[in-house]
Design a protein around this motif. Structure first.
Motif, short mmCIF file in Angstrom:
data_model
loop_
_atom_site.label_atom_id
_atom_site.label_comp_id
_atom_site.label_asym_id
_atom_site.label_seq_id
_atom_site.Cartn_x
_atom_site.Cartn_y
_atom_site.Cartn_z
N SER A 494 0.94 -1.25 -0.04
CA SER A 494 0.23 -0.06 0.09
C SER A 494 0.90 1.31 0.04
CB SER A 494 -0.93 -0.06 1.16
OG SER A 494 -2.03 -1.11 1.29
N GLU A 495 1.88 1.06 0.46
CA GLU A 495 2.70 2.34 1.01
C GLU A 495 3.54 2.58 -0.45
OE1 GLU A 495 5.10 1.78 4.28
OE2 GLU A 495 3.60 1.96 5.55
N ALA A 496 4.08 1.32 -1.01
CA ALA A 496 4.82 1.56 -2.19
C ALA A 496 4.05 2.04 -3.57
CB ALA A 496 5.34 0.26 -2.56
N ALA A 497 2.62 1.41 -3.43
CA ALA A 497 1.87 1.89 -4.60
C ALA A 497 1.22 3.04 -4.27
CB ALA A 497 0.63 0.72 -4.78
N GLY A 498 1.13 3.78 -3.22
CA GLY A 498 0.50 4.83 -3.03
C GLY A 498 -1.08 4.80 -2.76
N GLU A 499 -1.61 3.71 -2.76
CA GLU A 499 -2.83 3.42 -2.47
C GLU A 499 -3.21 1.97 -1.76
OE1 GLU A 499 -4.80 3.35 -6.31
OE2 GLU A 499 -3.83 1.55 -6.74
N PRO A 500 -4.52 2.12 -1.02
CA PRO A 500 -4.59 0.80 -0.14
C PRO A 500 -4.62 -0.49 -1.07
CG PRO A 500 -6.01 2.44 0.84
CD PRO A 500 -5.34 2.94 -0.89
N GLY A 596 0.07 -9.74 -10.27
CA GLY A 596 -0.12 -8.52 -9.68
C GLY A 596 -0.11 -8.82 -8.01
N PRO A 597 0.03 -7.66 -7.35
CA PRO A 597 -0.09 -7.89 -5.84
C PRO A 597 -1.38 -8.03 -5.28
CG PRO A 597 -0.17 -5.59 -6.29
CD PRO A 597 0.42 -6.44 -7.64
N GLU A 598 -2.45 -7.95 -6.03
CA GLU A 598 -3.53 -8.48 -5.45
C GLU A 598 -3.79 -9.94 -5.64
OE1 GLU A 598 -6.05 -6.17 -8.21
OE2 GLU A 598 -6.95 -4.76 -6.72
N THR A 599 -3.39 -10.41 -6.60
CA THR A 599 -3.44 -11.89 -6.80
C THR A 599 -2.52 -12.66 -5.71
OG1 THR A 599 -3.89 -11.71 -9.10
CG2 THR A 599 -3.21 -13.81 -8.26
N LEU A 600 -1.47 -12.05 -5.64
CA LEU A 600 -0.50 -12.66 -4.68
C LEU A 600 -1.03 -12.62 -3.18
CD1 LEU A 600 2.31 -13.65 -3.58
CD2 LEU A 600 3.24 -11.42 -4.09
N GLY A 601 -1.72 -11.35 -2.69
CA GLY A 601 -2.14 -11.31 -1.29
C GLY A 601 -3.25 -12.44 -1.34
N GLY A 602 -4.05 -12.79 -2.23
CA GLY A 602 -5.18 -13.76 -2.51
C GLY A 602 -4.40 -14.99 -2.09
N LEU A 603 -3.22 -15.14 -2.90
CA LEU A 603 -2.48 -16.65 -2.89
C LEU A 603 -1.92 -16.90 -1.24
CD1 LEU A 603 0.01 -18.20 -5.15
CD2 LEU A 603 0.78 -17.51 -2.83
N LEU A 604 -1.51 -15.81 -0.57
CA LEU A 604 -1.04 -15.92 0.71
C LEU A 604 -2.20 -16.26 1.83
CD1 LEU A 604 1.59 -12.95 0.74
CD2 LEU A 604 1.85 -15.22 0.57
N ALA A 605 -3.37 -15.69 1.49
CA ALA A 605 -4.44 -15.92 2.30
C ALA A 605 -4.92 -17.30 2.04
CB ALA A 605 -5.63 -15.11 1.96
N GLY A 606 -5.05 -17.55 0.56
CA GLY A 606 -5.51 -19.24 0.44
C GLY A 606 -4.75 -20.33 0.89
N SER A 607 -3.31 -20.17 0.63
CA SER A 607 -2.32 -21.05 1.36
C SER A 607 -2.54 -21.05 2.89
CB SER A 607 -1.13 -20.76 1.00
OG SER A 607 -0.52 -19.43 1.76
N LEU A 608 -2.90 -20.02 3.54
CA LEU A 608 -2.97 -20.02 4.86
C LEU A 608 -4.11 -20.89 5.22
CD1 LEU A 608 -1.72 -18.76 7.51
CD2 LEU A 608 -2.99 -16.94 7.41
N LEU A 678 7.09 -10.19 1.44
CA LEU A 678 7.25 -8.83 2.02
C LEU A 678 8.58 -8.27 1.60
CD1 LEU A 678 6.80 -6.76 4.38
CD2 LEU A 678 7.82 -8.43 5.71
N VAL A 679 9.56 -9.04 1.47
CA VAL A 679 10.92 -8.45 1.40
C VAL A 679 11.10 -8.04 -0.40
CG1 VAL A 679 13.45 -9.29 0.81
CG2 VAL A 679 11.94 -9.71 3.08
N PHE A 680 10.26 -8.86 -1.24
CA PHE A 680 10.43 -8.65 -2.53
C PHE A 680 9.18 -7.68 -3.18
CE2 PHE A 680 13.23 -12.02 -2.29
CZ PHE A 680 14.46 -11.71 -3.15
N ALA A 681 8.45 -7.00 -2.36
CA ALA A 681 7.31 -6.36 -2.64
C ALA A 681 7.52 -5.26 -3.62
CB ALA A 681 6.36 -6.15 -1.24
N PRO A 682 8.51 -4.37 -3.45
CA PRO A 682 8.71 -3.26 -4.22
C PRO A 682 9.04 -3.71 -5.54
CG PRO A 682 9.44 -2.81 -2.09
CD PRO A 682 9.03 -4.20 -2.05
N LEU A 683 9.98 -4.95 -5.69
CA LEU A 683 10.51 -5.35 -7.06
C LEU A 683 9.24 -6.15 -7.70
CD1 LEU A 683 12.55 -6.65 -9.01
CD2 LEU A 683 12.94 -8.69 -7.41
N ILE A 684 8.09 -6.67 -6.84
CA ILE A 684 6.99 -7.48 -7.32
C ILE A 684 6.25 -6.35 -8.14
CG2 ILE A 684 5.12 -8.71 -6.96
CD1 ILE A 684 6.58 -10.23 -4.87
N LEU A 685 6.08 -5.35 -7.54
CA LEU A 685 5.23 -4.19 -8.04
C LEU A 685 6.02 -3.67 -9.46
CD1 LEU A 685 4.11 -2.16 -4.97
CD2 LEU A 685 2.71 -3.36 -6.66
#
Length: 697
Positions: A494-500, A596-608, A678-685
């Protein structure tokens, strides 16, 4: 913003734990009598096999670490990419090497404590416990001590040089280093230990009809080596990674949600981070004091003694954390303490639920089902495993909801810290198990007599139950730590993209991520289970060959080739661990960069969502099968060698990779994917900004 003074306290607490580990190793383990020449010879073989495996594993792991260090340091030259570079690479390297050092130190002492425990068991069960538990405590206090000391030191040095805000981003690399090491240690060690165990049991117990740890079995030394590489080095790396991951996620979230200066009813970011450091410092002191409560008497219950140690640590931590909250942090309210306490209570509940489903009436029911064959044994155990996942998930959900209601997302991070604050004691109790198991093997192979074996079996049975508790703690902490890291990832994006970053399940991209993430644990479990099967096949064939070709072996007139089985298992484990370990790092980066980061967020939630109940199912079903077999071996339902026993052995061999390979590795998979994101978030963006438009995404 300055580095909190409690960082110094954390370093001092970490150093104290390391000093305690050193004193315990020297005074309460190495000075004890190792026994006769035959006992020392067997112990040396286990020690040499375990350390040889660890050295070969670490050599392969260093190649992987070196590649990632290069990628983090020089692979990204875009000045807009923050959080990567030489500083993060150094933190990553320190985290990885610290985890490896814990494994090396813990294994070295554990494989020296086994013969000393067997020798002490010739005197009394309390004498044996007084060697086995300190042997495990060396690993426990090394994990907590080195984890806290090296993380706090890294945070302090980078905080003084570059500011606290940048230091928080940098130490995320420390957590990733610990995670990558832990995954390979857990997967490699898990494959090794269960391949050797399955091979030894199927040919030795079922086909040849000889006792467990019989010196005629060529796989028995490999089996004893495996106990150490799986449940000492592997579990230690697992909880080392959870421990530092909970601290790092708390620091990241504290920096994001709290102001630079304290306001009415709200602490500053520096105070919140200092509070986290203070809590884990209290946890170490509580574990040191609780260590002195672990004792029993001849004819007493060692399981009760170990449980007393765990409960004492929890109570002492609760009291210490309350005092610290009220006396040292005026801007930290009681709500923060309660959020921390929720995590500790949830961890204890998850652990003791695991104990319930792997002991008592539960295992008697599974043993009863064995009277009609292996199929009914397996059905009963699998059913128990599925049921055992229900209450822990409800408890974790309640803890998450309550902690969030108290302090927001920082409350969830505090719950993870609370659950892991007594890691030193948790790992000590778990690492004790392989020492007791090895002591029984040495007693059998050195022919020390039935009374000694009876005492070591009592210690081993207690170790099996406490291992289930430790696995429950590890799984519960994985859920909370992965969730905290996941929330930290959302903050960073959210901070790197400038929007939530909004994860709406009605968004097709998020839903896609949920579905992909949901199957990742299945892929991982399939790969690790297959790896154990492949390696076990090689061991079974080798044991059969030796029984067939070495004349006089079954009559006890010839020595088996133990080294051959150790070598086969080592090579198979190291070869098979590469694919699962690499996938855990690549999947989040590839999915995030492409979808994209939204799909990655879904992936982390789904795996959990799928990974945590699957980990509980695998761990508890495996533990239940194992203890049902031991219940029969203690003389019930026909005892050793009966058809009921053979059916239970088959169930146990199915459960072996469940509880000691795929289940425990699931914990690290969830946390590693979260910390990589988390570590590679800016690179992923940045990569998605290039790849996405090309694919029309």
């Amino acid at each position: 913003m300055e580095v909190s003074a409690t960082t110094w306290i954390a370093m001092a607490a970490g150093a104290l734990a390391l000093i305690v580990a050193g004193v315990i190793a020297r005074v309460r383990v190495l000075r004890k009598d190792p026994g006769n020449e035959e006992m020392v010879r067997i112990s040396d073989a286990v020690h040499e096999g375990a350390m040889a495996f660890l050295r070969r594993e670490y050599r392969m792991l260093l190649i992987f670490i070196a590649i990632l260090v290069v990628v983090i340091t020089v692979g990204i030259r875009n000045p807009d990419i923050q959080g990567l570079g030489w500083k993060t690479a150094i933190a990553y390297l320190v985290g990885a090497l610290s985890s490896m050092a814990c494994g090396f130190a813990g294994m070295k002492i554990a494989t020296r404590a086994n013969t000393r425990t067997a020798q002490a068991a010739r005197t009394s069960i309390n004498a044996a416990l007084s060697v086995a538990f300190p042997g495990g405590a060396v690993m426990g206090f090394t994990v907590a001590g080195l984890g806290l000391f090296s993380l706090a030191l890294t945070f302090y040095l980078f905080g003084r040089a570059f500011g606290v805000a940048e230091a928080v981003t940098i130490v995320a690399g420390f957590s990733m280093g610990a995670s990558s090491t832990a995954l390979f240690a857990r997967v490699g060690g898990g494959i090794y230990t269960k391949a050797a165990d399955v091979g030894a049991d199927l040919v030795g117990k079922v086909e040849a009809g000889i006792p467990e740890d019989d010196p005629r079995n060529p796989a028995t030394i490999a089996d004893n080596v495996g106990d150490n590489v799986g449940d000492v080095a592997g579990m230690g790396a697992d909880l080392f990674e959870s421990y530092v991951g909970s601290i790092v996620s708390s620091l990241v979230i504290a920096l994001s949600v709290f102001p630079a200066q304290a306001t009415l009813g709200l602490p500053s970011a520096s105070e919140a981070m200092g509070y986290v450091m203070a809590l884990v410092s209290v946890g170490i002191v509580a574990s040191i004091l609780a260590m002195f409560t672990v004792r029993t008497t001849e004819g007493g219950n060692p399981q009760l003694a170990l449980r007393m140690g765990m409960m004492s640590a929890a109570v002492l931590f609760t009291g210490g954390a309350l005092v610290v909250t009220l006396a040292a942090f005026p801007n930290i309210g009681i709500r923060y303490f309660l959020a921390t306490l929720l995590g500790l209570v949830a961890g204890m509940v998850v652990g003791f639920v695991a104990e319930y489903y792997t002991s008592g009436r539960t295992i008697v029911d599974i043993a009863e089902r064995s009277k009609t064959g292996a199929a009914t044994n397996i059905i009963a155990g699998f059913s128990i495993g599925m049921r055992s996942a229900v209450l822990p998930l409800v408890v974790i959900a309640v803890a998450i909801l309550s902690a969030h209601a108290l302090v927001g997302i920082f409350g969830i991070a505090l719950a993870a810290v609370g659950m892991l604050a007594i890691t030193a004691m948790t790992v000590s109790v778990d690492a004790y198990g392989p020492i007791a198991d090895n002591a029984g093997g040495i007693a059998e192979m050195a022919k020390l007599g039935p009374e000694v074996r009876k005492r070591t079996d009592a210690l081993d049975a207690a170790g099996n139950t406490t291992a289930a508790i430790a696995k429950g703690f590890a799984i519960g902490s994985a859920a909370l730590t992965a969730l905290a890291l996941f929330m930290a990832y959302m903050r960073i994006v959210s901070e790197a993209a400038g929007e939530p970053l909004v994860l709406d399940v009605m968004n097709p991209r998020v839903l896609t991520g949920l579905l992909i993430g949901g199957v990742v644990p299945f892929i991982f479990a399939a790969d690790t289970m297959k790896a154990v099967g492949n390696a076990a096949f090689d061991v079974v064939e080798e044991v059969r060959r030796q029984f067939r070709e070495i004349k006089g072996l079954m009559e006890g007139e010839a020595q088996p080739d133990y080294a051959r089985c150790v070598d086969i298992t080592t090579r198979a484990a190291l070869r098979q661990m590469i694919l699962p370990g690499t996938l855990a790092v690549l999947i989040p980066i590839v999915i995030g960069a492409v979808l994209g980061p939204e799909t990655l967020g879904g992936l982390l939630a789904g795996s959990l969502i799928t990974g945590v109940p699957m980990a509980l199912l695998l761990a508890n079903a495996g533990g239940a099968w194992d203890n049902a077999k031991k219940y029969i071996e203690s003389g019930n339902l026909g005892g050793k060698g009966s058809d009921t026993h053979k059916a239970a052995v088959v169930g146990d061999t199915v459960g072996d990779p469940f509880k000691d390979t795929s289940g425990p590795s699931m914990n690290i998979l969830l946390k590693l994917m979260a910390i990589v994101s988390l570590v590679f978030a800016p690179l992923i963006l940045m990569l998605h900004g290039i790849i996405g438009p090309l694919l029309g995404l």
